[in-house]
Motif scaffolding. Structure first.
Motif, PDB file in Angstrom:
ATOM      1  N   ARG A   1      49.448  89.196  36.910  1.00 23.57           N
ATOM      2  CA  ARG A   1      49.782  88.054  36.058  1.00 23.57           C
ATOM      3  C   ARG A   1      48.543  87.251  35.661  1.00 23.57           C
ATOM      4  O   ARG A   1      48.576  86.021  35.555  1.00 23.57           O
ATOM      5  CB  ARG A   1      50.810  87.145  36.743  1.00 23.57           C
ATOM      6  CG  ARG A   1      52.117  87.865  37.085  1.00 23.57           C
ATOM      7  CD  ARG A   1      53.126  86.941  37.741  1.00 23.57           C
ATOM      8  NE  ARG A   1      54.303  87.671  38.153  1.00 23.57           N
ATOM      9  CZ  ARG A   1      55.361  87.940  37.386  1.00 23.57           C
ATOM     10  NH1 ARG A   1      55.364  87.515  36.132  1.00 23.57           N
ATOM     11  NH2 ARG A   1      56.393  88.623  37.850  1.00 23.57           N
ATOM     12  N   GLY A   2      47.442  87.952  35.476  1.00 24.28           N
ATOM     13  CA  GLY A   2      46.205  87.312  35.041  1.00 24.28           C
ATOM     14  C   GLY A   2      46.018  87.428  33.537  1.00 24.28           C
ATOM     15  O   GLY A   2      46.799  88.072  32.827  1.00 24.28           O
ATOM     16  N   ASN A   3      44.969  86.794  33.046  1.00 23.99           N
ATOM     17  CA  ASN A   3      44.690  86.800  31.614  1.00 23.99           C
ATOM     18  C   ASN A   3      44.070  88.129  31.193  1.00 23.99           C
ATOM     19  O   ASN A   3      43.243  88.710  31.907  1.00 23.99           O
ATOM     20  CB  ASN A   3      43.730  85.661  31.262  1.00 23.99           C
ATOM     21  CG  ASN A   3      44.368  84.302  31.507  1.00 23.99           C
ATOM     22  OD1 ASN A   3      45.554  84.116  31.282  1.00 23.99           O
ATOM     23  ND2 ASN A   3      43.573  83.355  31.969  1.00 23.99           N
ATOM     24  N   LEU A   4      44.470  88.590  30.000  1.00 21.62           N
ATOM     25  CA  LEU A   4      43.958  89.844  29.470  1.00 21.62           C
ATOM     26  C   LEU A   4      42.592  89.642  28.818  1.00 21.62           C
ATOM     27  O   LEU A   4      42.344  88.594  28.199  1.00 21.62           O
ATOM     28  CB  LEU A   4      44.931  90.426  28.435  1.00 21.62           C
ATOM     29  CG  LEU A   4      46.080  91.292  28.984  1.00 21.62           C
ATOM     30  CD1 LEU A   4      47.051  90.432  29.802  1.00 21.62           C
ATOM     31  CD2 LEU A   4      46.823  91.967  27.833  1.00 21.62           C
ATOM     32  N   ARG A   5      41.729  90.624  28.978  1.00 23.12           N
ATOM     33  CA  ARG A   5      40.434  90.598  28.319  1.00 23.12           C
ATOM     34  C   ARG A   5      40.544  91.249  26.931  1.00 23.12           C
ATOM     35  O   ARG A   5      41.599  91.756  26.540  1.00 23.12           O
ATOM     36  CB  ARG A   5      39.390  91.341  29.172  1.00 23.12           C
ATOM     37  CG  ARG A   5      39.226  90.765  30.562  1.00 23.12           C
ATOM     38  CD  ARG A   5      38.663  89.368  30.524  1.00 23.12           C
ATOM     39  NE  ARG A   5      38.465  88.835  31.869  1.00 23.12           N
ATOM     40  CZ  ARG A   5      38.012  87.605  32.109  1.00 23.12           C
ATOM     41  NH1 ARG A   5      37.740  86.804  31.099  1.00 23.12           N
ATOM     42  NH2 ARG A   5      37.846  87.195  33.352  1.00 23.12           N
ATOM     43  N   GLN A   6      39.410  91.265  26.231  1.00 20.04           N
ATOM     44  CA  GLN A   6      39.425  91.804  24.867  1.00 20.04           C
ATOM     45  C   GLN A   6      39.797  93.274  24.841  1.00 20.04           C
ATOM     46  O   GLN A   6      40.541  93.723  23.959  1.00 20.04           O
ATOM     47  CB  GLN A   6      38.041  91.571  24.231  1.00 20.04           C
ATOM     48  CG  GLN A   6      38.003  91.819  22.719  1.00 20.04           C
ATOM     49  CD  GLN A   6      37.803  93.274  22.358  1.00 20.04           C
ATOM     50  OE1 GLN A   6      37.256  94.042  23.152  1.00 20.04           O
ATOM     51  NE2 GLN A   6      38.258  93.673  21.176  1.00 20.04           N
ATOM     52  N   LYS A   7      39.311  94.026  25.846  1.00 17.07           N
ATOM     53  CA  LYS A   7      39.630  95.457  25.857  1.00 17.07           C
ATOM     54  C   LYS A   7      41.125  95.678  26.114  1.00 17.07           C
ATOM     55  O   LYS A   7      41.717  96.640  25.590  1.00 17.07           O
ATOM     56  CB  LYS A   7      38.790  96.169  26.909  1.00 17.07           C
ATOM     57  CG  LYS A   7      39.085  95.745  28.340  1.00 17.07           C
ATOM     58  CD  LYS A   7      38.276  96.579  29.332  1.00 17.07           C
ATOM     59  CE  LYS A   7      38.614  96.199  30.778  1.00 17.07           C
ATOM     60  NZ  LYS A   7      37.856  97.040  31.748  1.00 17.07           N
TER      61      LYS A   7
ATOM     62  N   ILE B   1      55.626  93.048  23.361  1.00 17.93           N
ATOM     63  CA  ILE B   1      55.920  92.420  24.648  1.00 17.93           C
ATOM     64  C   ILE B   1      55.828  93.430  25.787  1.00 17.93           C
ATOM     65  O   ILE B   1      55.299  93.140  26.867  1.00 17.93           O
ATOM     66  CB  ILE B   1      57.306  91.744  24.603  1.00 17.93           C
ATOM     67  CG1 ILE B   1      57.286  90.567  23.620  1.00 17.93           C
ATOM     68  CG2 ILE B   1      57.724  91.263  25.989  1.00 17.93           C
ATOM     69  CD1 ILE B   1      58.646  89.925  23.405  1.00 17.93           C
ATOM     70  N   GLU B   2      56.344  94.635  25.545  1.00 14.93           N
ATOM     71  CA  GLU B   2      56.299  95.644  26.603  1.00 14.93           C
ATOM     72  C   GLU B   2      54.854  96.057  26.900  1.00 14.93           C
ATOM     73  O   GLU B   2      54.463  96.186  28.071  1.00 14.93           O
ATOM     74  CB  GLU B   2      57.130  96.865  26.182  1.00 14.93           C
ATOM     75  CG  GLU B   2      58.625  96.599  26.095  1.00 14.93           C
ATOM     76  CD  GLU B   2      59.210  96.181  27.437  1.00 14.93           C
ATOM     77  OE1 GLU B   2      58.697  96.632  28.485  1.00 14.93           O
ATOM     78  OE2 GLU B   2      60.186  95.401  27.432  1.00 14.93           O
ATOM     79  N   ALA B   3      54.052  96.275  25.842  1.00 21.50           N
ATOM     80  CA  ALA B   3      52.664  96.684  26.059  1.00 21.50           C
ATOM     81  C   ALA B   3      51.866  95.583  26.750  1.00 21.50           C
ATOM     82  O   ALA B   3      51.073  95.838  27.665  1.00 21.50           O
ATOM     83  CB  ALA B   3      52.013  97.054  24.719  1.00 21.50           C
ATOM     84  N   TRP B   4      52.075  94.372  26.294  1.00 18.83           N
ATOM     85  CA  TRP B   4      51.380  93.252  26.933  1.00 18.83           C
ATOM     86  C   TRP B   4      51.860  93.026  28.363  1.00 18.83           C
ATOM     87  O   TRP B   4      51.070  92.767  29.273  1.00 18.83           O
ATOM     88  CB  TRP B   4      51.589  91.987  26.107  1.00 18.83           C
ATOM     89  CG  TRP B   4      51.208  90.738  26.845  1.00 18.83           C
ATOM     90  CD1 TRP B   4      49.963  90.265  27.074  1.00 18.83           C
ATOM     91  CD2 TRP B   4      52.112  89.827  27.475  1.00 18.83           C
ATOM     92  NE1 TRP B   4      50.003  89.104  27.806  1.00 18.83           N
ATOM     93  CE2 TRP B   4      51.330  88.813  28.064  1.00 18.83           C
ATOM     94  CE3 TRP B   4      53.493  89.755  27.607  1.00 18.83           C
ATOM     95  CZ2 TRP B   4      51.881  87.736  28.767  1.00 18.83           C
ATOM     96  CZ3 TRP B   4      54.058  88.688  28.291  1.00 18.83           C
ATOM     97  CH2 TRP B   4      53.246  87.703  28.867  1.00 18.83           C
ATOM     98  N   GLY B   5      53.191  93.145  28.587  1.00 11.66           N
ATOM     99  CA  GLY B   5      53.751  92.905  29.907  1.00 11.66           C
ATOM    100  C   GLY B   5      53.249  93.887  30.947  1.00 11.66           C
ATOM    101  O   GLY B   5      53.004  93.520  32.106  1.00 11.66           O
ATOM    102  N   ASP B   6      53.086  95.164  30.547  1.00 12.00           N
ATOM    103  CA  ASP B   6      52.574  96.166  31.500  1.00 12.00           C
ATOM    104  C   ASP B   6      51.175  95.793  31.983  1.00 12.00           C
ATOM    105  O   ASP B   6      50.884  95.845  33.189  1.00 12.00           O
ATOM    106  CB  ASP B   6      52.556  97.541  30.842  1.00 12.00           C
ATOM    107  CG  ASP B   6      53.956  98.067  30.555  1.00 12.00           C
ATOM    108  OD1 ASP B   6      54.911  97.547  31.172  1.00 12.00           O
ATOM    109  OD2 ASP B   6      54.095  98.977  29.702  1.00 12.00           O
ATOM    110  N   ARG B   7      50.314  95.409  31.082  1.00 13.00           N
ATOM    111  CA  ARG B   7      48.947  95.052  31.484  1.00 13.00           C
ATOM    112  C   ARG B   7      48.902  93.694  32.187  1.00 13.00           C
ATOM    113  O   ARG B   7      48.072  93.461  33.070  1.00 13.00           O
ATOM    114  CB  ARG B   7      48.044  95.049  30.244  1.00 13.00           C
ATOM    115  CG  ARG B   7      47.760  96.453  29.757  1.00 13.00           C
ATOM    116  CD  ARG B   7      47.427  96.519  28.271  1.00 13.00           C
ATOM    117  NE  ARG B   7      47.256  97.924  27.848  1.00 13.00           N
ATOM    118  CZ  ARG B   7      48.257  98.710  27.533  1.00 13.00           C
ATOM    119  NH1 ARG B   7      49.501  98.258  27.617  1.00 13.00           N
ATOM    120  NH2 ARG B   7      48.043  99.970  27.168  1.00 13.00           N
TER     121      ARG B   7
END
Length: 272
Positions: free
Chosen positions: A49-55, A37-43
């Motif tokens: 608050r946009g969608n994350l890409r594959q990288k 959650i922390e790693a995902w939340g930082d990005r």
């Protein structure tokens, strides 16, 4: 051997070696989930608050594996991290709705609720009953005013030129017959009255003939007016019907555009 107490002896007792609990390869521990959650939340915050890409998901997986990936089975891929976040989001929505429905009487005991609420709480409102959808209907146009019709009062048929001529001819003939009767009556009188009375009768006959001509012109004018009014009424009804159909078609086209836009937006969200 049995010692008589019903307890099997160590030699005959089945061996029950303690085995470690089976764990799926994608099973997440609470600590690993917190790290995820922390790693995902930082990005997520870096992307506004946009969608994350594959990288980005690969970076999240690397961050989780750095802390919790010492064992090969505990290592996570970018797909597993994304699926885990999707699962957490669904669970968060359920908890959010439960807390909101309680009007503050309940608090969530889920360990990831507070952090997820800080990240996506503003983007995920509490579930509320959707308002009823009222389908828009095209406005109804006023009907074309038409006079009352009944079986006893029928619309008179238009007067033809032949009927008008016959009617006027009858009037003129009646006037001529009246003139002849007057002349015969006058001739039976004393011839001393003579020319004076005859002149008066002629003037009367001329007046009657002129009246017949005026009456004929009036009837012809009325017939033309009735025809013109009927033509105008039919044209007005036709134009009104065309406008009503055009408005109906425009409304249907707008509704189809709105439906198409909603479908397109829905498909776009599903792609993410």
């Amino acid at each position: 051997m049995n010692d008589g107490t019903g307890t099997p002896s160590p030699a005959t007792a089945p061996s029950r070696a303690l085995q470690p609990l089976a764990c799926r390869e994608d099973c997440w521990t609470e600590d690993a989930t917190h790290t995820l959650i922390e790693a995902w939340g930082d990005r997520y915050l870096e992307l506004n608050r946009g969608n994350l890409r594959q990288k980005h998901w690969q970076e999240v997986a690397d961050a989780v594996n750095t802390i919790h990936g010492q064992i090969k089975k505990a290592r996570r891929t970018d797909v597993q991290c994304k699926n885990r976040i999707d699962t957490l989001k669904k669970k968060y929505k359920i908890e959010k709705a439960r807390v909101s429905d309680s009007n503050g009487a309940l608090t969530s005991q889920w360990p990831f609720y507070e952090r997820l609420d800080a990240l996506i709480g503003s983007n995920t409102p509490a579930k509320k009953p959707s308002p009823p959808v009222y389908r828009k209907t095209p406005p109804m146009l006023p009907p074309v005013p038409v006079g009352p019709r009944s079986a006893t009062h029928k619309r008179p048929a238009p007067v033809t030129a032949d009927e008008t001529f016959r009617r006027n001819f009858s009037i003129v003939a009646a006037a001529a017959a009246a003139v002849e009767e007057v002349e015969e009556a006058e001739s039976s009188r004393s011839e001393s009255d003579g020319n004076g009375n005859r002149e008066g009768v002629k003037e009367l006959a001329q007046a009657i003939v002129k009246f017949g001509e005026i009456y004929e012109r009036v009837e012809e004018s009325k017939r033309k007016q009735m025809i013109d009014l009927e033509v105008k009424r039919m044209q007005f009804a036709k134009d009104l019907e065309i406008q009503r159909m055009q408005l109906f078609m425009d409304t249907q086209v707008q509704l189809e555009k709105i439906k198409h836009a909603k479908r397109s937006s829905g498909n776009g969200e599903m792609l993410f």
